[in-house]
Design an enzyme around this catalytic site. Sequence first.
Site, PDB file in Angstrom:
ATOM      1  N   GLY A 125       2.671   1.903  10.771  1.00 41.01           N
ATOM      2  CA  GLY A 125       3.684   2.948  10.659  1.00 41.01           C
ATOM      3  C   GLY A 125       4.415   3.260  11.951  1.00 41.01           C
ATOM      4  N   SER A 150       3.398  -2.512  10.239  1.00 41.87           N
ATOM      5  CA  SER A 150       4.847  -2.541  10.488  1.00 41.87           C
ATOM      6  C   SER A 150       5.512  -3.857  10.082  1.00 41.87           C
ATOM      7  CB  SER A 150       5.161  -2.209  11.959  1.00 41.87           C
ATOM      8  OG  SER A 150       4.807  -0.869  12.226  1.00 41.87           O
ATOM      9  N   HIS A 199      -9.379   1.193   4.894  1.00 43.83           N
ATOM     10  CA  HIS A 199      -8.103   1.373   5.601  1.00 43.83           C
ATOM     11  C   HIS A 199      -8.323   2.333   6.769  1.00 43.83           C
ATOM     12  CE1 HIS A 199      -3.981   2.501   6.473  1.00 43.83           C
ATOM     13  NE2 HIS A 199      -3.599   1.417   5.812  1.00 43.83           N
ATOM     14  N   GLU A 241      -5.404  -5.065  10.547  1.00 45.38           N
ATOM     15  CA  GLU A 241      -4.362  -4.060  10.741  1.00 45.38           C
ATOM     16  C   GLU A 241      -4.630  -3.298  12.045  1.00 45.38           C
ATOM     17  OE1 GLU A 241      -2.346  -2.877   6.846  1.00 45.38           O
ATOM     18  OE2 GLU A 241      -4.112  -1.621   7.033  1.00 45.38           O
ATOM     19  N   GLY A 244       2.840  -1.246   4.257  1.00 44.14           N
ATOM     20  CA  GLY A 244       2.904   0.166   3.900  1.00 44.14           C
ATOM     21  C   GLY A 244       4.329   0.598   3.613  1.00 44.14           C
ATOM     22  N   GLY A 245       4.975   1.181   4.614  1.00 45.75           N
ATOM     23  CA  GLY A 245       6.293   1.799   4.424  1.00 45.75           C
ATOM     24  C   GLY A 245       7.310   0.904   3.731  1.00 45.75           C
ATOM     25  N   GLU A 258      -6.693   4.691   7.836  1.00 54.44           N
ATOM     26  CA  GLU A 258      -6.445   6.116   7.519  1.00 54.44           C
ATOM     27  C   GLU A 258      -7.639   6.712   6.772  1.00 54.44           C
ATOM     28  OE1 GLU A 258      -2.630   5.525   5.703  1.00 54.44           O
ATOM     29  OE2 GLU A 258      -1.769   5.028   7.661  1.00 54.44           O
ATOM     30  N   ASN A 310       0.871  -1.177   0.000  1.00 55.92           N
ATOM     31  CA  ASN A 310       0.000   0.000   0.000  1.00 55.92           C
ATOM     32  C   ASN A 310       0.907   1.226   0.000  1.00 55.92           C
ATOM     33  OD1 ASN A 310      -1.771   2.067   0.512  1.00 55.92           O
ATOM     34  ND2 ASN A 310      -2.169   1.479   2.644  1.00 55.92           N
ATOM     35  N   TRP A 311       0.976   1.879  -1.152  1.00 56.05           N
ATOM     36  CA  TRP A 311       1.908   3.011  -1.263  1.00 56.05           C
ATOM     37  C   TRP A 311       1.353   4.286  -0.641  1.00 56.05           C
ATOM     38  CZ3 TRP A 311       4.846   3.020  -6.648  1.00 56.05           C
ATOM     39  CH2 TRP A 311       5.721   1.927  -6.685  1.00 56.05           C
ATOM     40  N   LYS A 312       0.094   4.254  -0.233  1.00 52.92           N
ATOM     41  CA  LYS A 312      -0.515   5.451   0.386  1.00 52.92           C
ATOM     42  C   LYS A 312      -0.294   6.662  -0.524  1.00 52.92           C
ATOM     43  CE  LYS A 312       0.434   3.411   4.856  1.00 52.92           C
ATOM     44  NZ  LYS A 312       0.233   3.546   6.268  1.00 52.92           N
TER      45      LYS A 312
HETATM   46  C1  PEP Z   1      -0.678   0.055   5.980  1.00 50.75           C
HETATM   47  O1  PEP Z   1      -0.770   1.252   5.854  1.00 50.75           O
HETATM   48  O2  PEP Z   1      -1.546  -0.685   5.502  1.00 50.75           O
HETATM   49  C2  PEP Z   1       0.467  -0.462   6.723  1.00 50.75           C
HETATM   50  C3  PEP Z   1       0.410  -1.695   7.134  1.00 50.75           C
HETATM   51  O3  PEP Z   1       1.490   0.406   6.934  1.00 50.75           O
HETATM   52  P1  PEP Z   1       2.937   0.032   7.574  1.00 50.75           P
HETATM   53  O4  PEP Z   1       3.397  -1.261   6.963  1.00 50.75           O
HETATM   54  O5  PEP Z   1       3.818   1.184   7.197  1.00 50.75           O
HETATM   55  O6  PEP Z   1       2.733  -0.104   9.038  1.00 50.75           O
END
Ligand code: PEP
Length: 255
Positions: free
Chosen positions: A174, A213, A93, A168, A234-235, A95, A10-12
């Site tokens: 994050g 994470s 999500h 999640e 994500g990251g 966010e 997920n590049w957000k």
């Molecule tokens: C996400 O935003 O779906 C996510 C899991 O982010 P991260 O891996 O950065 O925690």
Amino acid sequence: MPNRPYIVGNWKMNGVRATLPEARAIDRAAARYPDVSVGIAPPFTLVSSLTDELSHADVGAQDCHAEARGAHTGDIAAAMLADAGADFVIVGHSERRSDHGETDAQVKAKAEAAMAAGLGVIICVGETLEQRDAGQAEAVVSAQVDASLPDAGLAAESAQGRVNVAYEPVWAIGTGRVPSTGDVEAMHAAIRARLVAALGEAGKKVRILYGGSVNAGNAAELLAVPGVGGALVGGASLTAEGFVPIIAAASRNDD
Ligand code: PEP
């Protein structure tokens, strides 16, 4: 193959055309690990470029509108994403839920719209730290699953790998913090129970991903937890250097 692990980036709100070489490198890695399904969800602006450029990884979007068309400035319909070549949409999500006040009912409507457009869905659920500390995590997540799932008929028809749930925990996104493997296993079992209650046999085919994470250092351990069918990342998905080791960790052919 629905039971292949699904590793989705997920590049957000990250990524511009200069980022395309990273996506190409991830796609080449996806070809090296055919026992893993790989997806990338870039921002809307890159969906079309990625569907043109990638041959092995799925391409998805991070949201869609519940309506098929109309006066919704700034929004994107699921059919538009399908037209751009997308394979799936992430809905609900945390966010989106916190930044845009999305409710479970809206998430469900978006999931139904995505499936009606022929797209796969990744429906995100997860508790806040306050809810976990109050001992409410399973109740909160179970209620989210119950209220966010597409209607049974639709899901039963389409559960062959097109419906995914991502657990999640909000406090793990994050932050570098992850739940214990025991907590991940317990929550995935609770989600599975809700899926089976809602969808019967089809509920057993829905993949449940873990997100929060995930990185090269912890992916193997998290992916080995019983009931974990993949990861939403994500990251660590923004570069091939960060993402490819997670794909490798999901593969039986990792060496
Ligand atoms: C996400 O935003 O779906 C996510 C899991 O982010 P991260 O891996 O950065 O925690």
